[in-house]
Design an enzyme around this catalytic site. Structure first.
Site, PDB file in Angstrom:
ATOM      1  N   HIS A 186      33.346 -15.386 -21.869  1.00  0.00           N
ATOM      2  CA  HIS A 186      32.411 -14.467 -22.530  1.00  0.00           C
ATOM      3  C   HIS A 186      31.037 -15.114 -22.485  1.00  0.00           C
ATOM      4  CE1 HIS A 186      35.818 -12.176 -24.362  1.00  0.00           C
ATOM      5  NE2 HIS A 186      36.416 -13.353 -24.240  1.00  0.00           N
ATOM      6  N   HIS A 234      42.297  -8.219 -23.242  1.00  0.00           N
ATOM      7  CA  HIS A 234      42.875  -9.276 -24.072  1.00  0.00           C
ATOM      8  C   HIS A 234      44.147  -8.705 -24.698  1.00  0.00           C
ATOM      9  CE1 HIS A 234      38.984 -11.115 -23.613  1.00  0.00           C
ATOM     10  NE2 HIS A 234      39.212 -12.081 -24.494  1.00  0.00           N
ATOM     11  N   HIS A 279      37.910 -16.065 -17.204  1.00  0.00           N
ATOM     12  CA  HIS A 279      37.894 -15.567 -18.588  1.00  0.00           C
ATOM     13  C   HIS A 279      36.815 -16.324 -19.349  1.00  0.00           C
ATOM     14  CE1 HIS A 279      40.479 -14.508 -22.409  1.00  0.00           C
ATOM     15  NE2 HIS A 279      39.183 -14.554 -22.694  1.00  0.00           N
ATOM     16  N   GLU A 288      47.071 -12.440 -27.588  1.00  0.00           N
ATOM     17  CA  GLU A 288      46.397 -13.642 -28.104  1.00  0.00           C
ATOM     18  C   GLU A 288      46.887 -13.837 -29.545  1.00  0.00           C
ATOM     19  OE1 GLU A 288      42.129 -13.260 -28.537  1.00  0.00           O
ATOM     20  OE2 GLU A 288      41.818 -15.434 -28.613  1.00  0.00           O
ATOM     21  N   ASP A 299      36.946 -19.363 -22.043  1.00  0.00           N
ATOM     22  CA  ASP A 299      36.774 -18.336 -23.078  1.00  0.00           C
ATOM     23  C   ASP A 299      35.368 -18.344 -23.695  1.00  0.00           C
ATOM     24  OD1 ASP A 299      37.607 -16.135 -24.507  1.00  0.00           O
ATOM     25  OD2 ASP A 299      38.995 -17.195 -25.824  1.00  0.00           O
ATOM     26  N   ASP A 300      35.152 -19.177 -24.701  1.00  0.00           N
ATOM     27  CA  ASP A 300      33.853 -19.272 -25.388  1.00  0.00           C
ATOM     28  C   ASP A 300      33.513 -20.751 -25.548  1.00  0.00           C
ATOM     29  OD1 ASP A 300      33.460 -16.323 -26.338  1.00  0.00           O
ATOM     30  OD2 ASP A 300      35.516 -16.833 -26.898  1.00  0.00           O
TER      31      ASP A 300
HETATM   32  N1  ADE Z   1      35.500 -12.218 -27.855  1.00  0.00           N
HETATM   33  C1  ADE Z   1      35.077 -13.416 -27.443  1.00  0.00           C
HETATM   34  N2  ADE Z   1      36.097 -14.258 -27.341  1.00  0.00           N
HETATM   35  C2  ADE Z   1      37.216 -13.579 -27.696  1.00  0.00           C
HETATM   36  C3  ADE Z   1      38.585 -13.894 -27.793  1.00  0.00           C
HETATM   37  N3  ADE Z   1      39.068 -15.098 -27.499  1.00  0.00           N
HETATM   38  N4  ADE Z   1      39.438 -12.940 -28.211  1.00  0.00           N
HETATM   39  C4  ADE Z   1      38.985 -11.738 -28.506  1.00  0.00           C
HETATM   40  N5  ADE Z   1      37.707 -11.377 -28.428  1.00  0.00           N
HETATM   41  C5  ADE Z   1      36.827 -12.292 -28.027  1.00  0.00           C
HETATM   42 ZN    ZN Z   2      38.330 -14.004 -24.487  1.00  0.00          ZN
END
Ligand code: ADE
Ligand code: ZN
Length: 334
Positions: free
Chosen positions: A16, A194, A14, A197, A275-276
């Site tokens: 991005h 997703h 996971h 969350e 994630d990011d």
């Molecule tokens: N786009 C990038 N990261 C995300 C996240 N954690 N939740 C939803 N969209 C995203």
């Molecule tokens: Zn994500």
């Protein structure tokens, strides 16, 4: 425990790619593309990474990706990520990209795709990191836009293994995209989304029943519903969990209250992911180390998370067995 985590072979499921954009590289690419960023310098940009919910982050994330214009920009972004995870003993990665975040600005689908894919191929060849590429639909846009994006992906099925659903969850339930995911499945794409969350357990049910997901991204709020939790566990559907993301986006108030152990104890196939990472303060090892410290995870729990990552990967049985054997060998030697 820190050295154990750092040296352990890991899979990331996971991630991005646009969320790996470190401020230094963002400024460098902005400069060569003659784009003005609304921040004085790298430090001012990093200071803006203070979020109280998902949307706060998304606003900055979309602004950041605006500097990506040429195929080389996408290559450089992806290559920088691969070098970082190579240093962290990540041996397999499945990365998301958001085509609509690029095509909506006039960047061709193929410009983004080819830059990312070329770097992934180089990473496989030069660093031995296997990969999968998944494209996500932006759920705040309408279903027609997602369908048009799916059509753009059809000539590239050899490069894209799956489709996902990301962006603003609340108010954009999975049911909005039922038709798009039905077509994606018919076309042979693997399915993720997703869900749970920020959104309620009902969105997780929809992801299962309407989108027919093979994995759930996040899934934290599924725990609020015992029947749902049991169903996900029984069906063996993996959750791609992202602790530092959850902390930075206030899905949890403290890592000490993160539900990872609860997930494992409920029999869920939970995995560790970043994630990011450029926005949330850490890549894979930082996620493992900080969560292990906060929850006092045992070595066994840490290895279970890593094993779940390999088991839930979208790879051939052969590659899966190689990766699991690597992990077993590492644990035996530790
Ligand atoms: N786009 C990038 N990261 C995300 C996240 N954690 N939740 C939803 N969209 C995203
Ligand atoms: Zn994500």
């Amino acid at each position: 425990m820190q050295a154990f985590i750092e040296n352990m072979p890991k899979a990331e499921l996971h991630l991005h790619i646009e969320g790996t954009f470190e401020p230094e590289l963002m400024f460098e690419i902005a400069q060569r593309n003659n784009i003005d960023l609304p921040y004085a310098d790298v430090e001012a940009l990093r200071k803006a990474y203070d979020f109280s919910q998902l949307q706060d982050f998304l606003d900055i994330y979309y602004q950041g990706m605006n500097v990506l214009q040429k195929e080389q920009d996408y290559y450089d972004l992806t290559w920088a990520y691969l070098q970082r995870i190579y240093a962290q003993n990540v041996i397999h990665t499945e990365i998301f990209f958001d085509p609509q975040g690029h095509t909506s600005r006039g960047v061709a689908f193929e410009t983004a795709l080819n830059g990312i894919y070329r770097a992934l191929e180089a990473g496989q060849k030069e660093l031995g990191i296997s990969f999968g590429l998944i494209m996500c639909f932006l759920r705040h846009l309408d279903a027609d836009d997602a369908m048009a994006t799916l059509e753009q992906a059809l000539p590239h099925k050899d490069k894209i293994i799956g489709v996902g659903l990301d962006s603003s969850e609340l108010g954009h339930p999975p049911e909005k995209f039922t038709e798009v995911f039905k077509k994606a499945k018919e076309e042979g794409f693997l399915i993720v989304a997703h869900a749970g969350e920020e959104g309620p357990p009902d969105y997780v049910y929809q992801a299962l029943d309407l989108l027919k997901v093979d994995r759930i991204d996040h899934g934290n709020r599924a725990l609020e519903d015992k029947a749902l939790t049991k169903r996900i566990a029984d069906e063996g559907i993996a959750l791609t969990v992202c602790p530092l993301s959850n902390l930075k986006l206030c899905v949890v108030d403290d890592l000490k209250n993160h539900p990872m152990r609860e997930m494992l104890q409920a029999g869920l196939k939970a995995t560790m992911n970043s994630d990011d990472p450029a926005y949330f303060g850490g890549y894979m090892n930082e996620n493992y180390i900080q969560l292990a410290e906060a929850l006092r995870l045992t070595q066994e729990e840490i290895v279970t998370l890593a094993r779940n990552g390999f088991e839930a990967a979208f790879v051939s049985d052969e590659r899966k067995q190689v990766m699991l054997s690597n992990l077993d060998a590492f644990v035996s030697a530790a």
